[in-house]
Design a protein around this motif. Structure first.
Motif, mmCIF file in Angstrom:
data_model
loop_
_atom_site.group_PDB
_atom_site.id
_atom_site.type_symbol
_atom_site.label_atom_id
_atom_site.label_comp_id
_atom_site.label_asym_id
_atom_site.label_seq_id
_atom_site.Cartn_x
_atom_site.Cartn_y
_atom_site.Cartn_z
ATOM 1 N N LYS A 68 3.273 -11.416 18.457
ATOM 2 C CA LYS A 68 3.897 -11.498 17.129
ATOM 3 C C LYS A 68 2.982 -10.870 16.081
ATOM 4 O O LYS A 68 3.449 -10.149 15.191
ATOM 5 C CB LYS A 68 4.199 -12.947 16.766
ATOM 6 N N LYS A 69 1.684 -11.150 16.169
ATOM 7 C CA LYS A 69 0.736 -10.580 15.215
ATOM 8 C C LYS A 69 0.699 -9.059 15.334
ATOM 9 O O LYS A 69 0.688 -8.339 14.329
ATOM 10 C CB LYS A 69 -0.664 -11.151 15.444
ATOM 11 N N ILE A 70 0.685 -8.573 16.565
ATOM 12 C CA ILE A 70 0.659 -7.126 16.787
ATOM 13 C C ILE A 70 1.940 -6.489 16.259
ATOM 14 O O ILE A 70 1.905 -5.420 15.645
ATOM 15 C CB ILE A 70 0.445 -6.815 18.282
ATOM 16 N N GLU A 71 3.069 -7.133 16.481
ATOM 17 C CA GLU A 71 4.341 -6.602 15.975
ATOM 18 C C GLU A 71 4.329 -6.536 14.453
ATOM 19 O O GLU A 71 4.788 -5.554 13.851
ATOM 20 C CB GLU A 71 5.508 -7.460 16.461
ATOM 21 N N ASN A 72 3.790 -7.563 13.804
ATOM 22 C CA ASN A 72 3.687 -7.549 12.342
ATOM 23 C C ASN A 72 2.773 -6.418 11.870
ATOM 24 O O ASN A 72 3.072 -5.742 10.879
ATOM 25 C CB ASN A 72 3.187 -8.895 11.826
ATOM 26 N N ILE B 289 4.678 -3.136 12.198
ATOM 27 C CA ILE B 289 5.659 -2.975 11.120
ATOM 28 C C ILE B 289 4.961 -2.591 9.814
ATOM 29 O O ILE B 289 5.413 -1.698 9.097
ATOM 30 C CB ILE B 289 6.491 -4.266 10.957
ATOM 31 N N GLN B 290 3.847 -3.251 9.508
ATOM 32 C CA GLN B 290 3.104 -2.954 8.284
ATOM 33 C C GLN B 290 2.546 -1.530 8.317
ATOM 34 O O GLN B 290 2.630 -0.799 7.321
ATOM 35 C CB GLN B 290 1.962 -3.957 8.105
ATOM 36 N N THR B 291 2.004 -1.129 9.459
ATOM 37 C CA THR B 291 1.455 0.218 9.592
ATOM 38 C C THR B 291 2.551 1.260 9.436
ATOM 39 O O THR B 291 2.359 2.291 8.775
ATOM 40 C CB THR B 291 0.743 0.377 10.946
ATOM 41 N N LYS B 292 3.714 1.009 10.005
ATOM 42 C CA LYS B 292 4.845 1.934 9.884
ATOM 43 C C LYS B 292 5.270 2.061 8.423
ATOM 44 O O LYS B 292 5.551 3.162 7.941
ATOM 45 C CB LYS B 292 6.020 1.448 10.743
ATOM 46 N N ALA B 293 5.312 0.954 7.698
ATOM 47 C CA ALA B 293 5.687 0.988 6.282
ATOM 48 C C ALA B 293 4.665 1.801 5.478
ATOM 49 O O ALA B 293 5.042 2.607 4.624
ATOM 50 C CB ALA B 293 5.803 -0.427 5.731
ATOM 51 N N GLU B 294 3.378 1.593 5.762
ATOM 52 C CA GLU B 294 2.338 2.355 5.074
ATOM 53 C C GLU B 294 2.457 3.844 5.406
ATOM 54 O O GLU B 294 2.302 4.694 4.534
ATOM 55 C CB GLU B 294 0.954 1.833 5.470
ATOM 56 N N PHE B 295 2.730 4.152 6.662
ATOM 57 C CA PHE B 295 2.922 5.545 7.061
ATOM 58 C C PHE B 295 4.091 6.165 6.310
ATOM 59 O O PHE B 295 3.988 7.292 5.818
ATOM 60 C CB PHE B 295 3.175 5.640 8.572
#
Length: 69
Positions: free
Chosen positions: A30-34, A37-43
């Motif tokens: 779950k932590k890795i998935e979060n 998602i955060q990294t994708k949004a920043e990208f």
């Protein structure tokens, strides 16, 4: 304790250890998935900023060609 009781307790301990490992891995997932998602949004934000700057550079280059031409 009888042999069967000892084996039963051993299997119970093994099952509990595996359940704890499973739960820990589930939480880590779950932590890795979060993070993903955060990294994708920043990208997405940085990529949009890059695209905007690239567009501005192209406009600037085109205006310089027209002025020079």
């Amino acid at each position: 304790m009888s042999n069967l009781t000892e084996r039963c307790e051993q299997r119970k301990a093994e099952a509990e250890a595996l359940a704890e490992k499973f739960n820990a891995l589930t939480e880590e997932g779950k932590k890795i998935e979060n993070q993903r998602i955060q990294t994708k949004a920043e990208f997405d934000v940085k990529n949009a900023q890059y695209a905007e700057l690239l567009s501005q550079v192209k406009e600037e280059e085109e205006s310089e060609v027209v002025v020079d031409g």
